[in-house]
Design a protein around this motif. Sequence first.
Motif, PDB file in Angstrom:
ATOM      1  N   GLU A   2       0.841  -1.195   0.000  1.00 20.22           N
ATOM      2  CA  GLU A   2       0.000   0.000   0.000  1.00 20.22           C
ATOM      3  C   GLU A   2       0.875   1.243   0.000  1.00 20.22           C
ATOM      4  N   SER A   3       0.311   2.328  -0.439  1.00 23.16           N
ATOM      5  CA  SER A   3       0.998   3.615  -0.358  1.00 23.16           C
ATOM      6  C   SER A   3      -0.030   4.699  -0.102  1.00 23.16           C
ATOM      7  N   GLU A   4      -0.718   5.161  -1.135  1.00 21.78           N
ATOM      8  CA  GLU A   4      -1.659   6.277  -1.018  1.00 21.78           C
ATOM      9  C   GLU A   4      -2.734   6.038   0.048  1.00 21.78           C
ATOM     10  N   ARG A   5      -3.257   4.832   0.132  1.00 16.77           N
ATOM     11  CA  ARG A   5      -4.324   4.563   1.113  1.00 16.77           C
ATOM     12  C   ARG A   5      -3.777   4.399   2.531  1.00 16.77           C
ATOM     13  N   TYR A   6      -2.550   3.912   2.681  1.00 17.25           N
ATOM     14  CA  TYR A   6      -1.973   3.668   3.996  1.00 17.25           C
ATOM     15  C   TYR A   6      -1.173   4.848   4.537  1.00 17.25           C
ATOM     16  N   PHE A   7      -0.552   5.612   3.662  1.00 16.62           N
ATOM     17  CA  PHE A   7       0.359   6.682   4.076  1.00 16.62           C
ATOM     18  C   PHE A   7      -0.259   7.665   5.077  1.00 16.62           C
ATOM     19  N   PRO A   8      -1.503   8.117   4.900  1.00 12.78           N
ATOM     20  CA  PRO A   8      -2.078   9.039   5.903  1.00 12.78           C
ATOM     21  C   PRO A   8      -2.106   8.453   7.314  1.00 12.78           C
ATOM     22  N   THR A   9      -2.336   7.155   7.433  1.00 11.46           N
ATOM     23  CA  THR A   9      -2.346   6.506   8.744  1.00 11.46           C
ATOM     24  C   THR A   9      -0.952   6.532   9.366  1.00 11.46           C
ATOM     25  N   LEU A  10       0.056   6.192   8.566  1.00 14.25           N
ATOM     26  CA  LEU A  10       1.432   6.228   9.068  1.00 14.25           C
ATOM     27  C   LEU A  10       1.851   7.657   9.410  1.00 14.25           C
ATOM     28  N   LEU A  11       1.454   8.615   8.572  1.00 12.98           N
ATOM     29  CA  LEU A  11       1.791  10.017   8.856  1.00 12.98           C
ATOM     30  C   LEU A  11       1.219  10.466  10.196  1.00 12.98           C
ATOM     31  N   THR A  12      -0.001  10.063  10.506  1.00 15.26           N
ATOM     32  CA  THR A  12      -0.619  10.420  11.790  1.00 15.26           C
ATOM     33  C   THR A  12       0.238   9.913  12.946  1.00 15.26           C
ATOM     34  N   LYS A  13       0.754   8.708  12.824  1.00 10.06           N
ATOM     35  CA  LYS A  13       1.574   8.126  13.887  1.00 10.06           C
ATOM     36  C   LYS A  13       2.942   8.819  13.980  1.00 10.06           C
ATOM     37  N   ILE A  14       3.509   9.191  12.853  1.00 12.40           N
ATOM     38  CA  ILE A  14       4.788   9.913  12.869  1.00 12.40           C
ATOM     39  C   ILE A  14       4.578  11.342  13.379  1.00 12.40           C
ATOM     40  N   GLU A  15       3.440  11.943  13.028  1.00 10.16           N
ATOM     41  CA  GLU A  15       3.123  13.279  13.558  1.00 10.16           C
ATOM     42  C   GLU A  15       3.067  13.267  15.077  1.00 10.16           C
ATOM     43  N   ALA A  16       2.550  12.199  15.666  1.00 10.82           N
ATOM     44  CA  ALA A  16       2.486  12.094  17.131  1.00 10.82           C
ATOM     45  C   ALA A  16       3.894  12.081  17.725  1.00 10.82           C
ATOM     46  N   ILE A  17       4.817  11.397  17.057  1.00 10.18           N
ATOM     47  CA  ILE A  17       6.212  11.371  17.519  1.00 10.18           C
ATOM     48  C   ILE A  17       6.817  12.770  17.406  1.00 10.18           C
ATOM     49  N   LEU A  18       6.570  13.433  16.290  1.00 10.13           N
ATOM     50  CA  LEU A  18       7.081  14.799  16.101  1.00 10.13           C
ATOM     51  C   LEU A  18       6.504  15.750  17.143  1.00 10.13           C
ATOM     52  N   GLU A  19       5.219  15.617  17.410  1.00 13.21           N
ATOM     53  CA  GLU A  19       4.558  16.451  18.424  1.00 13.21           C
ATOM     54  C   GLU A  19       5.211  16.232  19.786  1.00 13.21           C
ATOM     55  N   GLU A  20       5.417  14.986  20.138  1.00  7.79           N
ATOM     56  CA  GLU A  20       6.041  14.628  21.413  1.00  7.79           C
ATOM     57  C   GLU A  20       7.449  15.206  21.537  1.00  7.79           C
ATOM     58  N   ALA A  21       8.152  15.282  20.403  1.00 11.12           N
ATOM     59  CA  ALA A  21       9.523  15.813  20.386  1.00 11.12           C
ATOM     60  C   ALA A  21       9.560  17.335  20.223  1.00 11.12           C
ATOM     61  N   GLY A  22       8.379  17.966  20.089  1.00  6.06           N
ATOM     62  CA  GLY A  22       8.318  19.416  19.917  1.00  6.06           C
ATOM     63  C   GLY A  22       8.619  19.870  18.504  1.00  6.06           C
ATOM     64  N   LEU A  23       8.370  19.012  17.529  1.00  3.01           N
ATOM     65  CA  LEU A  23       8.721  19.310  16.141  1.00  3.01           C
ATOM     66  C   LEU A  23       7.520  19.326  15.195  1.00  3.01           C
ATOM     67  N   ARG A  24       6.336  19.592  15.691  1.00  8.05           N
ATOM     68  CA  ARG A  24       5.136  19.505  14.842  1.00  8.05           C
ATOM     69  C   ARG A  24       5.256  20.338  13.566  1.00  8.05           C
ATOM     70  N   GLU A  25       5.837  21.482  13.637  1.00  9.57           N
ATOM     71  CA  GLU A  25       5.933  22.345  12.451  1.00  9.57           C
ATOM     72  C   GLU A  25       7.303  22.292  11.780  1.00  9.57           C
ATOM     73  N   GLU A  26       8.050  21.241  12.044  1.00 15.90           N
ATOM     74  CA  GLU A  26       9.341  21.065  11.377  1.00 15.90           C
ATOM     75  C   GLU A  26       9.115  20.513   9.966  1.00 15.90           C
ATOM     76  N   GLU A  27       9.690  21.173   8.981  1.00 20.06           N
ATOM     77  CA  GLU A  27       9.555  20.753   7.580  1.00 20.06           C
ATOM     78  C   GLU A  27      10.457  19.542   7.333  1.00 20.06           C
ATOM     79  N   ILE A  28       9.855  18.400   7.061  1.00 16.92           N
ATOM     80  CA  ILE A  28      10.591  17.178   6.715  1.00 16.92           C
ATOM     81  C   ILE A  28       9.944  16.595   5.470  1.00 16.92           C
ATOM     82  N   VAL A  29      10.735  16.322   4.443  1.00 18.47           N
ATOM     83  CA  VAL A  29      10.219  15.733   3.208  1.00 18.47           C
ATOM     84  C   VAL A  29      10.112  14.225   3.412  1.00 18.47           C
TER      85      VAL A  29
END
Length: 196
Positions: free
Chosen positions: A73-100
């Motif tokens: 999967e890619s397009e259908r699964y990626f938003p789910t994975l992004l949500t989980k990575i966003e939680a890690i970024l939020e926890e680390a204080g990096l919610r608005e950090e630009e990462i490609v």
Amino acid sequence: MTGLREIAKIHNGDFRLTPNQNLIIGNVSSQRKRKIEELAAKYGLTDGARLSALRRNSIACVALPTCGLAMAESERYFPTLLTKIEAILEEAGLREEEIVIRMTGCPNGCARPWLAEIGFTGKAPGKYNLMLGGAFAGERLNKIYRENIGEEEILKELTPIIHRYAKEREEGEHFGDFVIRAGYVKAVRDGREFYD
């Protein structure tokens, strides 16, 4: 599309597509700027501004079930994975950090995962190669960090790296540059160095 058509009716300038799949409405005259902004808001074309920096810098190919070459999967699964990575970024204080970040369902790479700071290439259902170290602006390839891993392993691998990045990054240092400086992967400036 309706919003873009409406803008095109009054706009004499350019419409440009970027390599990151963004649209730039260029050469806007000062007389038309306000009207174009109103149309963009009316048709929801500015909704991306409310997304996290990670989502604004993400691309996925269509993969399953659309593409017969996809292995994962890619397009259908990626938003789910992004949500989980966003939680890690939020926890680390990096919610608005630009990462490609990019994901594809197979090695053909339609979303150009090898240019991402964090890239995923599908290997089998639910399994991906995790690549790190691409340049933010796309001038350096990334390198395989872990092969054939699922979501649990992906999150387990990324969590300490993201937290370390939050604590140890230099001013203005992008994630891809940090993972090279910190020794997670070597810089790849030529495709022949990808597997070294």
